[in-house]
Design a protein around this motif. Sequence first.
Motif, PDB file in Angstrom:
ATOM      1  N   GLU A 550       0.858  -1.190   0.000  1.00  0.00           N
ATOM      2  CA  GLU A 550       0.000   0.000   0.000  1.00  0.00           C
ATOM      3  C   GLU A 550       0.890   1.235   0.000  1.00  0.00           C
ATOM      4  O   GLU A 550       1.058   1.908   1.011  1.00  0.00           O
ATOM      5  N   VAL A 551       1.470   1.468  -1.142  1.00  0.00           N
ATOM      6  CA  VAL A 551       2.538   2.452  -1.218  1.00  0.00           C
ATOM      7  C   VAL A 551       2.092   3.891  -1.035  1.00  0.00           C
ATOM      8  O   VAL A 551       2.891   4.769  -0.817  1.00  0.00           O
ATOM      9  N   THR A 552       0.802   4.145  -1.150  1.00  0.00           N
ATOM     10  CA  THR A 552       0.352   5.521  -1.001  1.00  0.00           C
ATOM     11  C   THR A 552       0.144   5.882   0.466  1.00  0.00           C
ATOM     12  O   THR A 552      -0.010   7.033   0.806  1.00  0.00           O
ATOM     13  N   GLN A 553       0.083   4.897   1.294  1.00  0.00           N
ATOM     14  CA  GLN A 553      -0.115   5.152   2.709  1.00  0.00           C
ATOM     15  C   GLN A 553       1.247   5.271   3.390  1.00  0.00           C
ATOM     16  O   GLN A 553       2.252   4.819   2.878  1.00  0.00           O
ATOM     17  N   THR A 554       1.234   5.828   4.542  1.00  0.00           N
ATOM     18  CA  THR A 554       2.524   6.023   5.199  1.00  0.00           C
ATOM     19  C   THR A 554       2.837   4.949   6.243  1.00  0.00           C
ATOM     20  O   THR A 554       3.826   4.255   6.145  1.00  0.00           O
ATOM     21  N   SER A 555       1.983   4.837   7.240  1.00  0.00           N
ATOM     22  CA  SER A 555       2.347   3.933   8.324  1.00  0.00           C
ATOM     23  C   SER A 555       2.173   2.477   7.912  1.00  0.00           C
ATOM     24  O   SER A 555       1.488   2.182   6.952  1.00  0.00           O
ATOM     25  N   GLY A 556       2.794   1.601   8.638  1.00  0.00           N
ATOM     26  CA  GLY A 556       2.670   0.183   8.357  1.00  0.00           C
ATOM     27  C   GLY A 556       3.776  -0.579   9.027  1.00  0.00           C
ATOM     28  O   GLY A 556       4.932  -0.189   8.960  1.00  0.00           O
ATOM     29  N   ARG A 557       3.416  -1.639   9.722  1.00  0.00           N
ATOM     30  CA  ARG A 557       4.417  -2.475  10.368  1.00  0.00           C
ATOM     31  C   ARG A 557       4.327  -3.858   9.764  1.00  0.00           C
ATOM     32  O   ARG A 557       3.366  -4.184   9.116  1.00  0.00           O
ATOM     33  N   GLY A 558       5.270  -4.669  10.012  1.00  0.00           N
ATOM     34  CA  GLY A 558       5.155  -6.039   9.551  1.00  0.00           C
ATOM     35  C   GLY A 558       6.467  -6.662   9.167  1.00  0.00           C
ATOM     36  O   GLY A 558       6.754  -7.770   9.566  1.00  0.00           O
ATOM     37  N   VAL A 559       7.285  -5.946   8.398  1.00  0.00           N
ATOM     38  CA  VAL A 559       8.512  -6.561   7.910  1.00  0.00           C
ATOM     39  C   VAL A 559       9.383  -6.964   9.099  1.00  0.00           C
ATOM     40  O   VAL A 559       9.779  -6.121   9.889  1.00  0.00           O
ATOM     41  N   GLY A 560       9.602  -8.228   9.223  1.00  0.00           N
ATOM     42  CA  GLY A 560      10.539  -8.687  10.239  1.00  0.00           C
ATOM     43  C   GLY A 560       9.953  -8.921  11.613  1.00  0.00           C
ATOM     44  O   GLY A 560      10.667  -9.364  12.497  1.00  0.00           O
ATOM     45  N   LEU A 561       8.661  -8.657  11.802  1.00  0.00           N
ATOM     46  CA  LEU A 561       8.116  -8.906  13.140  1.00  0.00           C
ATOM     47  C   LEU A 561       8.091 -10.398  13.447  1.00  0.00           C
ATOM     48  O   LEU A 561       8.109 -10.795  14.607  1.00  0.00           O
ATOM     49  N   ASP A 562       8.024 -11.213  12.392  1.00  0.00           N
ATOM     50  CA  ASP A 562       8.076 -12.664  12.641  1.00  0.00           C
ATOM     51  C   ASP A 562       9.436 -13.052  13.212  1.00  0.00           C
ATOM     52  O   ASP A 562       9.545 -13.961  14.019  1.00  0.00           O
ATOM     53  N   ILE A 563      10.466 -12.320  12.783  1.00  0.00           N
ATOM     54  CA  ILE A 563      11.816 -12.590  13.298  1.00  0.00           C
ATOM     55  C   ILE A 563      11.859 -12.225  14.781  1.00  0.00           C
ATOM     56  O   ILE A 563      12.463 -12.924  15.596  1.00  0.00           O
ATOM     57  N   VAL A 564      11.205 -11.115  15.133  1.00  0.00           N
ATOM     58  CA  VAL A 564      11.176 -10.694  16.545  1.00  0.00           C
ATOM     59  C   VAL A 564      10.499 -11.773  17.385  1.00  0.00           C
ATOM     60  O   VAL A 564      11.006 -12.188  18.425  1.00  0.00           O
ATOM     61  N   ARG A 565       9.355 -12.262  16.882  1.00  0.00           N
ATOM     62  CA  ARG A 565       8.651 -13.291  17.648  1.00  0.00           C
ATOM     63  C   ARG A 565       9.498 -14.566  17.739  1.00  0.00           C
ATOM     64  O   ARG A 565       9.555 -15.206  18.783  1.00  0.00           O
ATOM     65  N   HIS A 566      10.147 -14.898  16.635  1.00  0.00           N
ATOM     66  CA  HIS A 566      10.986 -16.101  16.616  1.00  0.00           C
ATOM     67  C   HIS A 566      12.084 -15.989  17.681  1.00  0.00           C
ATOM     68  O   HIS A 566      12.342 -16.926  18.426  1.00  0.00           O
ATOM     69  N   LEU A 568      12.053 -14.177  20.360  1.00  0.00           N
ATOM     70  CA  LEU A 568      11.462 -14.249  21.697  1.00  0.00           C
ATOM     71  C   LEU A 568      11.062 -15.673  22.045  1.00  0.00           C
ATOM     72  O   LEU A 568      11.189 -16.109  23.187  1.00  0.00           O
ATOM     73  N   ASN A 569      10.566 -16.410  21.046  1.00  0.00           N
ATOM     74  CA  ASN A 569      10.230 -17.810  21.308  1.00  0.00           C
ATOM     75  C   ASN A 569      11.442 -18.584  21.768  1.00  0.00           C
ATOM     76  O   ASN A 569      11.371 -19.414  22.669  1.00  0.00           O
ATOM     77  N   LYS A 570      12.577 -18.289  21.119  1.00  0.00           N
ATOM     78  CA  LYS A 570      13.816 -18.980  21.489  1.00  0.00           C
ATOM     79  C   LYS A 570      14.175 -18.698  22.933  1.00  0.00           C
ATOM     80  O   LYS A 570      14.794 -19.505  23.608  1.00  0.00           O
ATOM     81  N   LEU A 571      13.789 -17.506  23.384  1.00  0.00           N
ATOM     82  CA  LEU A 571      14.095 -17.095  24.761  1.00  0.00           C
ATOM     83  C   LEU A 571      12.987 -17.489  25.726  1.00  0.00           C
ATOM     84  O   LEU A 571      12.989 -17.070  26.875  1.00  0.00           O
ATOM     85  N   GLN A 572      12.025 -18.258  25.246  1.00  0.00           N
ATOM     86  CA  GLN A 572      10.837 -18.594  26.042  1.00  0.00           C
ATOM     87  C   GLN A 572      10.125 -17.311  26.475  1.00  0.00           C
ATOM     88  O   GLN A 572       9.628 -17.197  27.589  1.00  0.00           O
ATOM     89  N   GLY A 573      10.136 -16.349  25.577  1.00  0.00           N
ATOM     90  CA  GLY A 573       9.503 -15.070  25.896  1.00  0.00           C
ATOM     91  C   GLY A 573       8.177 -14.904  25.189  1.00  0.00           C
ATOM     92  O   GLY A 573       7.772 -15.733  24.375  1.00  0.00           O
ATOM     93  N   THR A 574       7.474 -13.830  25.523  1.00  0.00           N
ATOM     94  CA  THR A 574       6.190 -13.552  24.882  1.00  0.00           C
ATOM     95  C   THR A 574       6.194 -12.106  24.394  1.00  0.00           C
ATOM     96  O   THR A 574       6.980 -11.283  24.873  1.00  0.00           O
ATOM     97  N   ILE A 575       5.303 -11.815  23.472  1.00  0.00           N
ATOM     98  CA  ILE A 575       5.165 -10.429  22.993  1.00  0.00           C
ATOM     99  C   ILE A 575       3.685 -10.134  22.775  1.00  0.00           C
ATOM    100  O   ILE A 575       2.943 -11.000  22.309  1.00  0.00           O
ATOM    101  N   ARG A 576       3.268  -8.947  23.186  1.00  0.00           N
ATOM    102  CA  ARG A 576       1.868  -8.539  23.047  1.00  0.00           C
ATOM    103  C   ARG A 576       1.872  -7.102  22.529  1.00  0.00           C
ATOM    104  O   ARG A 576       2.781  -6.326  22.839  1.00  0.00           O
ATOM    105  N   VAL A 577       0.864  -6.770  21.745  1.00  0.00           N
ATOM    106  CA  VAL A 577       0.819  -5.420  21.165  1.00  0.00           C
ATOM    107  C   VAL A 577      -0.475  -4.728  21.576  1.00  0.00           C
ATOM    108  O   VAL A 577      -1.545  -5.330  21.569  1.00  0.00           O
ATOM    109  N   ASP A 578      -0.343  -3.468  21.935  1.00  0.00           N
ATOM    110  CA  ASP A 578      -1.507  -2.660  22.274  1.00  0.00           C
ATOM    111  C   ASP A 578      -1.383  -1.373  21.454  1.00  0.00           C
ATOM    112  O   ASP A 578      -0.370  -0.681  21.537  1.00  0.00           O
ATOM    113  N   THR A 579      -2.375  -1.084  20.642  1.00  0.00           N
ATOM    114  CA  THR A 579      -2.234   0.096  19.778  1.00  0.00           C
ATOM    115  C   THR A 579      -3.522   0.921  19.726  1.00  0.00           C
ATOM    116  O   THR A 579      -4.620   0.372  19.850  1.00  0.00           O
TER     117      THR A 579
END
Lengths: 868, 156
Positions: A550-566, A568-579
């Motif tokens: 969606e190139v006309t819009q500005t905000s957007g997350r996503g690229v690489g968040l799976d890596i962040v979760r991965h 954290l999983n390795k660390l037996q950690g959790t992640i939660r998002v509030d927006t």
Amino acid sequence: MSTVSSDLMTGFIIEAQGYVISLRKTLAKKLDPETMQELHQQMAILSGAAEMLDMAEMSELIGPTQDMLKEHIDAGRKLTRKESDRLKTTIERLDEHLQSLTNGGGPPPEVAPVASFRPMPDLPADLLEIFSLEASEHSQAIQANLEILTRNPGDHALLSELRRVTHTLKGASASVGFDIIARLAHLMEDLLEHYLESSSKLPPDAIKLLFDSADALEDLIEQRQSENLPVVLSDIDARYAALLGQAYEPPPEEESVAPPEPARTSPPALPGNLLRLPLATIDQLINRVGEVVINRSVLERHLGMMRALLSDLDYSTQRLGRVAEDITTQIDMSPMFGLAGREAHDQTFDPLEMERYSLLYQHTRELDEIAADTEDLNDKLHFLAEDLDASLTREHRLTTELQNGLMNTRLVPFHEIETRLRQTVRRTAHNLGKQVELDLIGFETQVDKSVLEALADPLMHLLRNAVGHGIEAPEKRQEAHKTETGLITLRVSRGRGRVVLSLSDDGAGIDIKKIHRRAVSLGLLDEEGNPTDEQMIDLLFGEGFSLADEVTQTSGRGVGLDIVRHALNKLQGTIRVDTKLGLGTTFLLSVPVTLAITRALFIRSAGQTFAVPLEQISSVVRLPVNVLAEIGSEGVLRYGGKALATFNLATYMGEPGTETEPRYGLIIEAEEQETVILIDGLVGIQEAVVKSLGTHLRRVHGISGATISGDGRVMLILDLAELVGVEPTISRLAGIPRPPTAIVQKAGLHVLVVDDSPSVRRVVSSFLEHSGWQATTAKDGIDALEILVMIRPDVMLVDIEMPRMNGYELLTQVKSDPALQNIPVVFLTSRSALKHRKRAEQLLVDGYLIKPYREEELLEELMRAARR
Amino acid sequence: MPDYPSTLHYLPIEVSGQLFAIPMLEVAAIRQLGRGDAPVVSMGQEARQPAIPIVDLQSLFFGVSLSDIEEPAYVIVISIPAFACAVLVDGVRPARLAEPADQLAMPLTLTNERYPFRGVLRTPEGLVLIIDSRLLIEELRRIKPDLIVEKAHGSR
């Protein structure tokens, strides 16, 4: 060249540069299959993102190398040197390409190399390590002082401190031949000296220059090789020349900085009471203490067994005393041998009978004495057991203190990564033309060094995202009536063995509708579907999910968040998002303080005991027979108004047909849904010293490590989330195309054996254990009821005649208690008369066996009762 | 149920950064292998075949083949009654003794013919898997009979 918006492009370049750093780091590791997989994953994400932005040059650059990696991974081949070089070249070309994009699409500018720029000196590894440690400390001190200086540019005490640190760093670098660092520190020192002498405030451009110099120092110390570094250094050099004017002294071409005089150049001496140790030494000590802890649990187990034997001995001693007393009384009262009888039969008293009397009398008295001696010995053994117990308690306290002390030596404050985090925010904000303030709270909180190191990359990634996609550009913030400077707050706190990190920004927030549109376009959701916000946000953590089209819009997350979760999983950690749209986003992360020890629930399944870290389990449910039938027919467990998927651990671990019916369910959250793991029994909660079985067995899915039980058994620690992500028919050892056939004995029941005879208890429980079952013993009905408070056996095997509370009384108690009435009770008795059996049936006994019994018959009767 | 009733004399070997143990009684020879050396071991008169190929243990355990031999690399000749094989490892450490209490049984889940290990050792470096030479040789024989050697009658 793609036509995406410059905002999005800049965001992508920053992301991609982050990946280039990750790729370099990964490439520096040993190229085993795991590393190759990691490299491939990183390249796939980068290539996917480039394709979405229509950046064909970039995906073409990565594609062939990515394919080559995939081929090798699939074939289980190692890369040759030539292929490794090719991989390296691709990453370098990727970096160059990103540089050219940064420079507006043209080739990177030709820059004359800085005269004094020389590669790292060839130092011995130990010296390099010592220097790196020292230089990192100085670099962190410089960054921290510069942060304060930004707020107080006229603080001359601070300037003086900075000058001292840069001077020390200069001396240390020069003494080991690291000229480029020495030269940069020298320039910084000169600049600081200049303003100290003139007693003037540092202007913003001087502070900016010092920050840039500090960043370059950091790169050099961390040995981050970059093609861009000569450009940066050259630029810095020019800016120093401009600021210092006549005070600028270009260093000599070859030898940039001569080592200062010894008094000022020697590295800062460590305080006398400090000692630096390799982490491996501490780890070995922790491992040894772990062994002591395991040994202690062996002793505790032995002491428990001794107590049980003593309890049996008590009972036998009492019986012996009672019998001895009865015999003595009866002999004394006997008409034949009593006093009255003796007088009456005096005339006809046979001398032989007199002798018999004398012998029997003597034996009786001897029996009395033996009974008294046994009681005395019994008392002494009790005292000894109490002493042992006290010693063990003391040893427990000392070992715990020692273990905690050693674990604490591994703990480091979050301040250790403060510089890296600030640098990430400052650089990203600078590149994007944004103004961002980073507020770090609670950074004195301590965490295991390995956990902190593993957390650094995900945190930097989240910070880059927050600056790039969360915080708006100054003009947009003004339009939204916000301050031009965005605020990112990272708050760290600690509680109950875990560290909680809250990373929040006051930016644009995440547009849920946009995620919905993207998910629909990717076919992940039906257009008519009505998922919750939580489910929508969870999509952002999916592999390859991006809002980038969606190139006309500005905000957007996503690229690489799976890596962040991965990560954290390795660390037996959790992640939660509030927006909140327009107000900002908060990421809540939770990780254990250490990975060396974990509180675990020990469970039984397929005849084995496993450990499951408590943080993996949401709740535990008991599964009555009717619920099991429901699971059997539907494959799901209805719980809390939801239908939860089930996963039978015994079916996965055992051979087909060997599993028993599960008795409990562990509810876990995995793969974005709640799943019930069906298990046979619960053993209890304990601290488990986590031990690795090595990288070879790390490839076995669902097993994260091992621990050693008190009786010296190696018990596997399960990663249930990973386990449920694997189809049971897939081999657990990569490359082997068949499911494992673990040698599992017939998975058995947990039986509570209630009998007043120690011999019967021992023989029956020993037989059950040899059959792969679990047995707990009780010496009478009262004892059994006390045990039932703590455990829930699958079936009870009960004798009828017992002191204090007999079998009938126990059966009545069990069947009248709603909490116990589902436990089947089987009588094992020598009473074969019909009236005994009928009475038992009236009291709802579930099985009736006559002693002596056949072993197969015993197992069959118990199984039959348990299935009821 | 420990596999070994008494003290175990074992050879710690390193494969892809992980330590494994081989019972010393089953180690017939240790040789250093340099770049350019032929990837075979001569068995001399103690075997029916004159030479056997060296099996890369890293390839067997980790699924990665070594295209280049990294120096220093060592060849361990493992010998059990009737059969022998030669394996390539990254490193060899001095032999050690393990008390019976430090010799633990493999967890049941991992007692699989695909995991050629007979137990676990507690060592200062952590848990170390004990290679089951019989299972290892059976596995090699299954992959390719030429990878093992049948010993001449009477030889160790």
